[in-house]
Design an enzyme around this catalytic site. Structure first.
Site, PDB file in Angstrom:
ATOM      1  N   ASN A   8      33.140  18.064  41.706  1.00  0.00           N
ATOM      2  CA  ASN A   8      33.675  16.726  41.935  1.00  0.00           C
ATOM      3  C   ASN A   8      34.914  16.458  41.091  1.00  0.00           C
ATOM      4  OD1 ASN A   8      33.631  13.782  42.572  1.00  0.00           O
ATOM      5  ND2 ASN A   8      33.024  13.626  40.426  1.00  0.00           N
ATOM      6  N   GLU A   9      35.998  16.073  41.745  1.00  0.00           N
ATOM      7  CA  GLU A   9      37.205  15.564  41.083  1.00  0.00           C
ATOM      8  C   GLU A   9      37.818  16.537  40.073  1.00  0.00           C
ATOM      9  OE1 GLU A   9      35.702  11.820  39.518  1.00  0.00           O
ATOM     10  OE2 GLU A   9      36.493  10.717  41.216  1.00  0.00           O
ATOM     11  N   ILE A  10      37.489  17.820  40.188  1.00  0.00           N
ATOM     12  CA  ILE A  10      37.991  18.710  39.143  1.00  0.00           C
ATOM     13  C   ILE A  10      39.471  19.024  39.382  1.00  0.00           C
ATOM     14  CG2 ILE A  10      37.671  20.950  38.013  1.00  0.00           C
ATOM     15  CD1 ILE A  10      34.663  20.561  38.675  1.00  0.00           C
TER      16      ILE A  10
END
Ligand SMILES: *[C@@H]1O[C@H](CO)[C@@H](O)[C@H](O)[C@H]1NC(C)=O
Ligand SMILES: *[C@@H]1O[C@H](CO)[C@@H](O)[C@H](O)[C@H]1NC(C)=O
Ligand SMILES: *[C@@H]1O[C@H](CO)[C@@H](O)[C@H](O)[C@H]1NC(C)=O
Ligand SMILES: *[C@@H]1O[C@H](CO)[C@@H](O)[C@H](O)[C@H]1NC(C)=O
Ligand SMILES: *[C@@H]1O[C@H](CO)[C@@H](O)[C@H](O)[C@H]1NC(C)=O
Ligand SMILES: *[C@@H]1O[C@H](CO)[C@@H](O)[C@H](O)[C@H]1NC(C)=O
Length: 934
Positions: free
Chosen positions: A480-482
């Protein structure tokens, strides 16, 4: 309250399988003790369970969800806990082989059997097996099993202190409460998140078995990977729908096979029992402890599985048996329920053909089911509880009923909860809800040393194989959102070493994980991180097999899905502030839960907006440490909600403080729902704009506990305003205003996600707040015909507010209603459906409207079971039906506009009822007017 225990099996042990020369002792149930030597605590335990649950059940602690117990109970997470079994009867001491099988230990466990060391674990998400043959053979006395769980927060801190451990610059590593979560493979939100508590629980959270083989050539199935794809299909390319299906079955087992093993498959239609295929699998081969084979099925033979709203959820049972050559008695047999479908995430470059259709250049970013692009409507699923063992099937059935009732066809299973158990995928398979699934990495960079990568590899392979047969599985994303958030943060923090950090990101999320997905599934697309600009190319023999596009983009072109949060409510309805992209996978704003829900967790004297407990249960913004006095950050979140209400809605000012609190909670929910609605309308309209926008998944579907969060469904299942409003605006054909409040430009659109053209009429009616027609309909046509293309939008009217003939902008409401005819995808016998949707628009904010008391009333008819809502004196805006505590369910519609004289009959679907039906007496109705009264 403690009903989760009932769903567990009886006393230990249960011998589940004794035929075929094996003895399987089921370790689930009671017959366990949980204890801490250091704290001198001992209580009855269960398996599967976690320490908090067992201590609560034994009355050692109070409800972990009550008040500020998330802070008060940290001593549990900071200590070791041992689960000890009663003596295991039924254990054979002369078995040929004995194995322990754990389907989930959370997280750091030291295992002993008969007082002897067996092994250790360090990954919550893996299946572990241990050969205990020698220990069992030499076991004297009572055979007991003990699982000593270490403190995950302390162990994470110890790893962090090790000079050999990777250290990241300050910036990308987001700390919520407990630190150093990225060093360990445990549910990351157990260490705190901005919508949840931080209990860092420990325990045997999934089932476990002791498996014994009495003879040679006996196997026990650990995991089954059933992969169904179109011949020649490869994960990142468009599947060819004319090709036959390939069914590939691959079984991981314990024990040993005869020399020439065989595999056989029987596939039957789940509903009719009609056989689709019964044959020996071909190309059977064994590699280590895995046996694999496959077979082809004619392209058109199976009935396809479709998501909800797009056709039937046709399911098949596939039974795979493993035997020797010509052997009559099979060695093992597994049945998986599955379906035939292709699901593809199209991130390919925009083609010339698409350009010719008016689609802006760049790359696609949308899903295709069985070769058909569709509009993904849904939200993000977070862990439904801080303690998974009490997440029952019944509860998840209710949640998915709400998802389907809410017109949602896709959920994004957010990375950094846990991989969903099979029963949740089963429910999604039945309901037709696609699950975009993610590996459990979020909002941080992660270690890439060899031990860590090996551990992750085992985790990834196990989970990809375990859930691959579910037709609801839609996608695998690395985390997620990396890429979109943490890489920019590390670039800012450490620009000189940026390429080093990107290299690490690619090593874990591309070089390691991508091949593992491809090896175990041909059917599922993979992308390294939730939000991204797509990739430039895929080359499976390159060291980094997928070259992310990163910022190799051309201005004005579109490549990506979008993630959008803005807590400055002054731009909440500024359409120009929303991102334009191909797909919206996260967006939102938090709101308060209802008074009924607060009462489950907070003392009566704390039922006010900024009480200590209410404020400290708001983890937006998180403390960033273990502070139990996060007033500074929590108050910013409280203030954002307050300002949003004050800006746009009447400010509650009731004499009764609890009533005032309830009105405030409700006001924050109205703002939240209005804002999401504005964004969803914008994104859906984008399906007909150059960006060809094809998805809206808001943040977040449901709550993990009772607190101010982004959820649309509260912890016990009660719908907030948001879930009703999202259901309304996720209907297939909608009419919606598009208002630029700066210029006054007002446009009205009909948007459809049907796969064929729809036609119909929109009626536009201006009334004042007393319900009287506005003369000349304010220069607006009363009715207009329209045609809207497949997955498209059409503008049916445009004006500016100053050109509307309105004597008083504050005393005017435009009611828009669309009546359309079209075909639902795969409608049976080509049936025509009628689509009706109503919307409203006021040219001023709700707090500027000259409200009149609509005298809105509700009555209940025992005979029909319907409520009738009526506004006797004026226009009822934001009409809201509410129901008392003790029942959970949902109204057929809610949060609507009602004109005087109109009678709306509304049903209620009961999901749980502890009031014996008495709840109907407690149903109330209110409108925006009631927010203004004392
Ligand atoms: C706590 O548990 C961990 C993990 O099982 C173990 O390594 C450690 O020795 C235990 N400590 C004590 C005091 O039991
Ligand atoms: C690899 O990283 C993990 C997590 O940070 C740590 O526990 C382990 O000690 C490291 N191993 C080596 C060999 O550095
Ligand atoms: C897609 O377009 C980019 C330019 O944006 C180009 O560099 C890339 O090679 C293209 N990829 C493929 C697979 O054609
Ligand atoms: C462009 O793509 C290449 C190859 O993936 C990458 O190395 C480079 O960093 C990208 N450039 C930018 C500005 O993102
Ligand atoms: C509204 O109009 C203003 C002024 O022309 C413009 O700057 C803004 O982008 C417009 N907003 C939208 C969403 O079109
Ligand atoms: C709650 O507290 C915040 C922060 O102090 C403040 O800005 C806000 O006005 C308060 N809200 C209410 C409804 O009292």
């Amino acid at each position: 309250m403690r009903s989760w225990i009932k769903s567990l099996l009886g006393a230990l042990p249960v011998i589940v399988q004794s035929a075929l020369g094996q003895n399987v002792i089921d370790l689930t149930g009671d017959g366990w003790t949980v204890s801490s030597k250091a704290l001198n605590i001992s209580a009855p335990g269960y398996l599967p369970s976690q320490v908090h649950l067992d201590l609560y059940n034994a009355d050692v602690i109070d409800d972990p969800y009550y008040g500020l117990n998330d802070f008060n109970l940290r001593w549990i997470a900071n200590n070791n806990w041992t689960y000890t079994s009663d003596p295991l009867p039924g254990l054979s001491t002369n078995a040929k082989e004995s194995w322990l099988v754990f389907n989930g230990l959370d997280t750091f466990a030291t295992i002993e059997l008969c007082g002897k060391f067996v092994g250790t674990t360090d990954n919550q998400f893996r299946q572990y097996t241990f050969d205990v043959s020698d220990i069992v053979r030499s076991c004297h006395g009572d055979p007991t099993l003990s699982l000593n769980f270490g403190s995950a927060p302390l162990i994470a801190d110890q790893i962090a202190e090790d000079p050999a451990s990777e250290k990241w610059p300050y910036g990308p590593q987001q700390v919520y409460e407990f630190t150093n979560r990225w060093y360990i493979r445990k549910e990351q939100s157990d260490f705190g998140w901005d919508w949840g508590p931080a209990f860092a629980p420990a325990g045997p959270w999934r089932d476990a078995y002791l498996v014994q083989f009495e003879k040679e050539e006996s196997i026990y199935v650990l995991n089954t990977d059933l992969d169904i794809f179109r011949q020649g299909q490869i994960n990142h390319e468009i599947p060819d729908q004319t090709k036959p299906w390939v069914v590939n079955a691959s079984i991981d087992f314990l024990g040993s096979l005869p020399d020439k093993p065989s595999m056989h498959i029987v596939i039957k239609d789940t509903e009719s029992g009609k056989p689709l295929k019964s044959a020996a699998l071909e190309n059977v081969y064994t590699s280590g402890q895995t046996i694999t084979g496959n077979i082809n099925i004619d392209a058109d033979a199976p009935d396809l599985w479709w998501p909800t709203g797009m056709g039937k959820q046709n399911l098949y049972h596939a039974t795979i048996t493993v035997g020797g050559s010509g052997q009559k008695n099979p060695l093992a047999s597994v049945t998986k329920r599955t379906g035939f479908r292709t699901i593809f995430l199209n991130r390919l470059n925009i083609t010339d053909e698409q350009l010719a259709q008016g689609i802006a250049p760049g790359a696609n970013w949308h899903f295709e089911i069985n070769g058909q692009e569709f509009y993904a409507k849904g939200s993000n699923l977070i862990p439904p509880d801080a303690f998974w063992p009490r997440v029952t099937e019944e509860r998840m059935q209710r949640l998915f009923d709400a998802v389907v009732a809410g017109n949602q066809n896709m959920l994004r299973v957010w990375a950094s909860g846990a991989y969903q158990p099979d029963f949740i995928y089963d429910i999604a398979d039945e309901r037709g809800v696609l699950l975009w699934s993610e590996f459990q990495f979020s909002d941080a960079l992660y270690p890439v040393n060899e031990t860590f990568l090996e551990d992750v590899a085992a985790e990834v392979a196990y989970n990809v194989r375990r859930v691959n047969h579910h037709p609801s599985l839609a996608l695998w994303a690395g985390g997620n959102e990396i890429e979109s958030l943490e890489l920019p943060l590390v670039q800012e923090a450490d620009p000189d070493n940026y390429s080093y950090w990107v290299g690490q990101y690619e090593q874990l999320f591309i070089s390691l994980i991508l091949p593992l997905v491809y090896e175990n599934s041909r059917s599922i697309s993979y992308m390294p991180s939730s939000t991204n600009n797509g990739y430039l190319w895929v080359n499976l023999s390159a060291p980094v097999p997928m070259a992310e596009r990163y910022d190799n983009t051309t201005d004005g072109d579109y490549y990506s899905d979008t993630d959008h949060y803005n807590y400055d409510s002054s731009v909440a309805f500024d359409l120009g502030s929303y991102p334009i992209g191909r797909f919206a996978n996260e967006f939102g704003f938090h709101s308060m839960p209802s008074l009924q829900t607060w009462r489950q967790a907070v003392d009566e004297d704390e039922l006010y907006f900024n009480s200590t407990t209410v404020m400290l249960r708001n983890h937006h913004y998180p403390s960033g440490d273990l502070s139990t006095h996060n007033f500074k950050n929590s108050s910013m979140g409280m203030s954002e909600m307050t300002m949003a209400v004050e800006r746009y809605y009447p400010i509650p000012n009731k004499e009764d403080s609890v009533a005032n609190f309830s009105a405030w909670c409700h006001a924050t929910q109205m703002f939240q729902a209005d804002m999401y609605k504005s964004e969803i309308q914008f994104y859906r309209r984008g399906s007909g704009m150059p960006e060809r926008q094809l998805g809206s998944l808001y943040w977040q579907l449901e709550d993990i506990w009772q607190a101010p969060t982004w959820a649309g469904i509260e912890y016990d299942g009660r719908w907030k305003v948001l879930h009703y409003v999202a259901r309304d605006i996720y209907q297939p054909v909608i009419v919606s205003p598009y208002w630029n409040y700066t210029t006054g430009d007002l446009e009205i659109y009909v948007t459809s996600d049907l796969w064929v053209t729809a036609r119909g009429t929109v009626n536009l009616t201006w009334v004042d707040l007393s319900g009287n027609p506005i003369s000349g309909n304010a220069n607006t046509p009363t009715s207009t015909q329209f045609t809207v293309g497949a997955l498209n939008t059409t503008k049916i009217f445009g004006t500016t507010v100053s050109d509307l003939d309105l004597s008083n902008k504050t005393n005017a409401v435009l009611v828009m209603s669309v009546h359309a005819q079209g075909h639902l995808p795969n409608a049976e016998n080509g049936a025509v459906s009628t689509f009706i949707h109503q919307n409203q628009f006021t040219p001023v904010w709700p707090n500027e409207v000259t409200l009149v008391d609509p005298k809105v009333e509700v009555s209940y008819d025992q005979g029909t079971g319907l409520f009738t809502v009526e506004a006797k004196n004026g226009v009822s805006l934001y009409t809201w039906l509410d129901y008392p505590a003790g029942v959970v369910g949902y109204f057929d519609e809610n949060m609507f506009t009602l004109l005087p004289g109109e009678k709306r009959k509304i049903g209620f679907t009961v999901q749980t009822d502890e009031t014996g039906g008495g709840w109907v007496e407690g149903v109330t109705v209110q409108s925006l007017w009631d927010q203004t009264t004392k």
